[in-house]
Motif scaffolding. Structure first.
Motif, PDB file in Angstrom:
ATOM      1  N   THR A  44       0.952  -1.168  -0.126  1.00 48.91           N
ATOM      2  CA  THR A  44      -0.056  -0.009   0.122  1.00 48.91           C
ATOM      3  C   THR A  44       0.844   1.225  -0.043  1.00 48.91           C
ATOM      4  O   THR A  44       0.254   2.392   0.020  1.00 48.91           O
ATOM      5  N   GLY A  45       2.178   1.106  -0.264  1.00 45.74           N
ATOM      6  CA  GLY A  45       3.082   2.129  -0.418  1.00 45.74           C
ATOM      7  C   GLY A  45       3.652   3.015   0.934  1.00 45.74           C
ATOM      8  O   GLY A  45       4.256   3.943   0.757  1.00 45.74           O
ATOM      9  N   THR A  46       3.521   2.337   2.081  1.00 47.29           N
ATOM     10  CA  THR A  46       4.073   2.988   3.249  1.00 47.29           C
ATOM     11  C   THR A  46       5.567   3.217   3.076  1.00 47.29           C
ATOM     12  O   THR A  46       6.128   2.146   2.894  1.00 47.29           O
ATOM     13  N   ASN A  47       5.762   4.339   3.560  1.00 55.27           N
ATOM     14  CA  ASN A  47       7.161   4.626   3.713  1.00 55.27           C
ATOM     15  C   ASN A  47       7.462   5.547   4.670  1.00 55.27           C
ATOM     16  O   ASN A  47       6.663   6.391   5.165  1.00 55.27           O
ATOM     17  N   LEU A  48       9.035   5.732   5.144  1.00 60.22           N
ATOM     18  CA  LEU A  48       9.332   6.233   6.356  1.00 60.22           C
ATOM     19  C   LEU A  48       9.065   7.839   6.351  1.00 60.22           C
ATOM     20  O   LEU A  48       8.475   8.506   7.080  1.00 60.22           O
ATOM     21  N   LEU A  49       9.378   8.443   5.118  1.00 57.15           N
ATOM     22  CA  LEU A  49       9.478   9.965   5.099  1.00 57.15           C
ATOM     23  C   LEU A  49       7.846  10.176   4.860  1.00 57.15           C
ATOM     24  O   LEU A  49       7.439  11.266   5.623  1.00 57.15           O
ATOM     25  N   HIS A 163       4.824   1.292  12.964  1.00 56.20           N
ATOM     26  CA  HIS A 163       4.964   1.238  11.421  1.00 56.20           C
ATOM     27  C   HIS A 163       6.489   1.357  10.952  1.00 56.20           C
ATOM     28  O   HIS A 163       7.224   0.593  10.232  1.00 56.20           O
ATOM     29  N   ALA A 164       6.951   2.529  11.553  1.00 55.80           N
ATOM     30  CA  ALA A 164       8.264   2.824  11.236  1.00 55.80           C
ATOM     31  C   ALA A 164       9.548   2.008  11.790  1.00 55.80           C
ATOM     32  O   ALA A 164      10.298   1.919  11.007  1.00 55.80           O
TER      33      ALA A 164
END
Length: 209
Positions: A44-49, A163-164
């Protein structure tokens, strides 16, 4: 605590937990190259920034407009106006979940730290029973207090910090609750542990989706 001692001030305690959640989220981005900080690591595209950018958006909304205190620097977060427009489409609503190519990681993190000061000013200025209005919540739940919003935002930030944790471990193997403390048991063989858990899981049939 003796019967003569008063409990810690509730707002001080809540604010401390909020600050801890913020720091836990931000340090997961620190030290990563731009590519790794931006890389989506889930379907689903989860990313840190993107998590940091989203967190900044969350605090601007909940500690700003909810209490009649608008964010004073709209030029630093142009995606907010696009998302609030009556004709906002899916792309506009998703803009807070990733950094564009012309939004460096340092700028996003710097913006979030600026938002902390803005949110903290609201927290410092208002009592816990101060009334707010969350217009995007469903009918019957929109009237809130600062106490409720402090709990709500802290819970949301801690969820994203979790999440991170996973995303950063996948990026470069870094783990831990806070910077400088990996929070792992010393001398424990995590590779063997992972192999054991994987071996147990693989005893079960893989079901078709």
């Amino acid at each position: 605590m003796t019967t003569n001692e008063l409990p810690p001030d509730a707002k001080v305690v809540l604010h401390r937990y909020l600050r801890s959640a913020r720091e836990a989220l931000v340090w997961k981005v620190e030290g990563l190259p731009e590519r790794e900080a931006r890389m989506p690591r889930t379907p689903t595209g989860t990313n840190l920034l993107g998590l940091v950018k989203h967190a900044a958006t969350v605090e601007i909304g909940y500690f700003g407009g909810v209490f009649g205190r608008p964010w004073p620097h709209p030029e630093d977060a142009p995606w907010l106006a696009a998302a609030d427009a009556p004709d906002a489409d899916a792309d506009a609503l998703q803009a807070e979940f990733f950094a564009t190519a012309d939004e460096p990681a340092a700028r996003i993190v710097g913006l979030y730290r600026q938002v902390w000061d803005f949110a903290d000013a609201t927290i410092d200025a208002l009592p816990l029973d101060a009334a707010g209005h969350v217009w995007w919540w469903r009918e019957g739940r929109r009237d809130v207090t600062l106490h409720q919003i402090l709990v709500h935002v802290t819970a949301e930030l801690n969820r994203h910090a979790g999440h991170a944790d996973i995303l950063r471990e996948e990026a470069d193997g870094s783990v831990g609750l806070v910077a400088g403390n990996d929070n792992l048991a010393q001398g424990f063989d995590y590779a063997a542990f992972t192999a054991t858990v994987r071996g147990i899981a693989e005893q079960f049939p893989q079901e078709a989706r």
